[in-house]
Design an enzyme around this catalytic site. Sequence first.
Site: not given
Length: 195
Positions: A14, A95-97, A111, A113, A176, A178
């Site tokens: 991405n 990573r979870i921020l 982000n 998803h 594809t 995304e």
Amino acid sequence: MKNIVILISGSGSNMAAIVRAAEQGRWGERLNARVATVVSNRADAEGLRFAKDHGIATAVVDHKGFSSREAFDEALMAEIDRFEPVLVVLAGFMRILTPAFVAHYEGRLLNIHPSLLPAFPGLNTHQRALDAGCQFAGATVHQVTAELDHGHILAQAVVPVLQGDSAEDLAARVLTQEHLMYPRAVAEFLRNLPL
């Protein structure tokens, strides 16, 4: 110049789609924007090579070198803030921020998803969509909040679930979309920023 910082953990497909869109769409001229740096939490992330090959600065902030999530996020913020970004883009950053990190970049943290949020936040989205008997799946670009995979939705892409699909088949079809949607959503976000 409006600086964009992209965070990755792996192949960075991405991120690569955004970089190519920035080059082909001449974001520097048209949007006064550029991808200033790509940062990974893994030194072996394949996407770092792509960024370097495209003349983009790279950095690694290895989460394994920190005793806590908070300490890692502080170091990551210090690296990001060197570029004074108008936008921080999560592109496969696994990573979870912490809430402090999210608050620091509030309103300028995006982000993508691989589900049609609010359906299927978290992991294993494609298998979960298949298990639920969904006829459609897709991806969502959203602003990041302290709550995982929530936040204002900026764009969504829908793909059909085909008979006999495996999670891998569905993931490839969604990816594809995304690669098309994320660069458009980033460009639209930049266009809407105040001068």
